[in-house]
Motif scaffolding. Sequence first.
Motif, PDB file in Angstrom:
ATOM      1  N   GLN A  60       0.837  -1.195   0.000  1.00 16.13           N
ATOM      2  CA  GLN A  60       0.000   0.000   0.000  1.00 16.13           C
ATOM      3  C   GLN A  60       0.878   1.253   0.000  1.00 16.13           C
ATOM      4  O   GLN A  60       0.608   2.221  -0.725  1.00 16.13           O
ATOM      5  CB  GLN A  60      -0.916  -0.003   1.220  1.00 16.13           C
ATOM      6  CG  GLN A  60      -1.997   1.058   1.176  1.00 16.13           C
ATOM      7  CD  GLN A  60      -3.085   0.797   2.206  1.00 16.13           C
ATOM      8  OE1 GLN A  60      -2.851   0.149   3.223  1.00 16.13           O
ATOM      9  NE2 GLN A  60      -4.280   1.285   1.954  1.00 16.13           N
ATOM     10  N   GLN A  61       1.954   1.215   0.787  1.00 14.60           N
ATOM     11  CA  GLN A  61       2.893   2.336   0.796  1.00 14.60           C
ATOM     12  C   GLN A  61       3.590   2.467  -0.553  1.00 14.60           C
ATOM     13  O   GLN A  61       3.768   3.584  -1.067  1.00 14.60           O
ATOM     14  CB  GLN A  61       3.933   2.127   1.900  1.00 14.60           C
ATOM     15  CG  GLN A  61       3.367   2.194   3.304  1.00 14.60           C
ATOM     16  CD  GLN A  61       4.436   1.983   4.361  1.00 14.60           C
ATOM     17  OE1 GLN A  61       5.591   1.689   4.054  1.00 14.60           O
ATOM     18  NE2 GLN A  61       4.055   2.105   5.626  1.00 14.60           N
ATOM     19  N   HIS A 110       2.230   6.186  -7.380  1.00 12.62           N
ATOM     20  CA  HIS A 110       1.290   7.200  -7.865  1.00 12.62           C
ATOM     21  C   HIS A 110       1.825   8.616  -7.623  1.00 12.62           C
ATOM     22  O   HIS A 110       1.654   9.502  -8.476  1.00 12.62           O
ATOM     23  CB  HIS A 110      -0.071   7.023  -7.188  1.00 12.62           C
ATOM     24  CG  HIS A 110      -0.879   5.890  -7.732  1.00 12.62           C
ATOM     25  ND1 HIS A 110      -1.397   5.876  -9.004  1.00 12.62           N
ATOM     26  CD2 HIS A 110      -1.253   4.706  -7.167  1.00 12.62           C
ATOM     27  CE1 HIS A 110      -2.070   4.756  -9.214  1.00 12.62           C
ATOM     28  NE2 HIS A 110      -1.992   4.031  -8.122  1.00 12.62           N
ATOM     29  N   SER A 141       1.265   3.901  -3.196  1.00 14.72           N
ATOM     30  CA  SER A 141       1.107   5.354  -2.984  1.00 14.72           C
ATOM     31  C   SER A 141       2.323   6.098  -3.507  1.00 14.72           C
ATOM     32  O   SER A 141       2.192   7.165  -4.133  1.00 14.72           O
ATOM     33  CB  SER A 141       0.907   5.652  -1.494  1.00 14.72           C
ATOM     34  OG  SER A 141      -0.286   5.038  -1.011  1.00 14.72           O
TER      35      SER A 141
END
Length: 770
Positions: free
Chosen positions: A209-210, A216, A213
Amino acid sequence: MSFVWRKRWFLMLLPLLLALTVWQIRVESDLNAFFTATDDEDSRLLSGLLQSGELSRRYLLVVEANADKPDDHTNMLANFSAQLVQGLAKLDGVEQVWPANQPPRDWIDAVTTYAPYHARLFSLNPAQDGVTLFDPLRLLAQAEGLKQALLSPQGGFVKTIAKQDPLLLSLNGFKGLQAQFAQQSPISAAGGAIILQSQPPALDSAAHQQLQSAIHATFDALNANAGGGFHLAMAGVPVFSVAAHSEISRDVTLVSVVSSVGVVLVFLLLFRSFIALHWIMMIQAAAFLVGTLATSLAFESVHSLTLALGASLIGICVDYPMHVMIHSAKHRHTPLAAVQLLWPSLFMGGLTTVVGYIALGLTGFPGFEQIAVFALFSIATSLALTRWVLPALLVNVSMQVAHLPGIAGWVAFCGRRRKLLLSVFAAAVVLSLLVLPQLRWMDDMQKLAMDMDFIKQQDQAVRAHFSSIEPGRFVLIQADDFETALQRSEAAERRLQQLKQAGVLSEYHGLFPWLVSQALQAENMQTYQQDITPQFRQAWLDALTAAGLSTEKLGTLLPASSQPLNPETVLASSVRHILSGQLLQGQQGVSFAIWLGDHDAVKLSEGLQGLAGTRYFSQKDQLDHLAAQYRDRSLRMLAIGIGIMALLIWLQQRNLRRMLLTLVPALAAVLFIFATWAVIGEEISFLHVIGLLLAISLCVDYGIFFMDNRGRDSNVTYHAIASSTLTTLASFGALGLGKTPTLPILALSVSLGVTVGFLLCPLLIPKTTK
């Protein structure tokens, strides 16, 4: 110990228990860890591939120009993608990143180290390929090809190899890899398709998830500098992992909150006492914390689904205090007198429920092993606190129980119309047995997967721009030693070449020529030494002269290396990283994977017949096989659990008839539910069976309480059972709100089971048995 001290000790220990649990617990949401069994070699292999296999850690990124960009944007896309690759390479958690139409940098560097071994690895079929490779009539064309390669943008790379391998024989073995990079979509050819290899395991959702992020954020920053003319799409197993983690976290929170609120509302409806609710919730909190702490100590971590299903235990554990409170209020007993009166039934009811959960833990699911431990300690804690602490907490609490409409009427109706109802019941049993053969069993485990259609569609759209290697299906090579495994892998690659020519598969990624068996090296070397004659050497010099190349630098054809290409040396270099996803970990021996592109699974599997230690492996097929194993184990544990419950009840009652009467409502409920599913054509999975196993363990409690009837008042006993049913429905019904398919299936199975079992108790257990 006096009631006052019991109360004080409980209030002092509860915060300490909370602090210890928070300090000890580590929660994970890896679905693989919950669902994938590890009791056989294939299951362990599957688990490892899903968790940390190289292809499972890979992101596929596609950068495209927005629709309002001019048609001629190829150069802009290539430049933007190159900047993005550079930016992504600097992120934490990125192992390497490269454009899909080019090999990674470490591949290029590694290929140059193979030049000294050119005579040992130039072909999988040296006797056959040597006829062409060492044909003197083709040397002029080879020299011209060498000249063009030296003048190409890759000239520096070719020059390094040509100094030791002028015929570029070592590159002959790698030509298949180059072809793979050429098979790309227009987006890939323009540089818009990017491959990112991550470092964290595929299902480490927090780390990914990190990383996502950060990906992106890097893209957004570059895109803003480029005027916002591009957009990014992403696919890969980690994308599904993060999405699944988000959904599971949502499920855990929703189920826990709704389950707790539902039980609280039922309790307040029945007792209308916030003081009593306060104490009961503290007892349930203690039971939940003990279950969580015990699970955390027994396992490395507690799965979030364990906590979600553990929250449903609130509706079970609260039953024990509620029975005490209802009998205390109805019969005007003190809580201590009520708990002493009901203790044999409470203990047996809790014991049979624990048996059901232990049977659940033995069905094969790693996650259900956690739930079994959680249930064992939570139920034991709730029972112990009900017996020795609850009376102290309720000393000065005034209790009145609301009357549940219809309960006494149903008991009376069953008594008046028993013969008629039993006749209907007998006919229903016969009909149910007749339709059972029509049960449809679910054979596709993917039907139990989360509904993430949007992500699946995005994944398919992104993968259309890449070479179509399928991480879930491959050829598995197994042997006792490395050399045998390599020889078997090479035999499999020869067969795959034939199947590729026949159109059975589009491509494959093997281990040759990264790793070459000693036997094949010897065969290559023998062919080389036989064909590199003095006449051939002179013909090569003439060809170089005709092509205008230096005979001094490129004319010497070195003899075959006396030292073989040693696997240990290769795997100590960067090549080990290149092959990391194909060198599989096993309990014993050596295992390799040959990755496959689009293929016909049936024809490919048939085409591999006869190759020792070689077989087609499909993650989907293995998951479906696990589903069948879980189903069979679930049915066995259903029967074993019933048998153990029956034995425990008989040991208490010492009466066969009373034991059968105690069990029959639960058994009949399960039979009717199975029959209903058969009639409506519902596909039954092992989760349906597991849910009914839990339903039986709960319904048996109802039979025990109704049979014992320790208050000598069937209406009061049935009111207590009705209250238990309501709390169970409130807690397990909350599971139906989850998007993880496991939760709604268990919600339906348990809710149906306890409802039918509750309704059948006064019909099948006559008052004369009290």
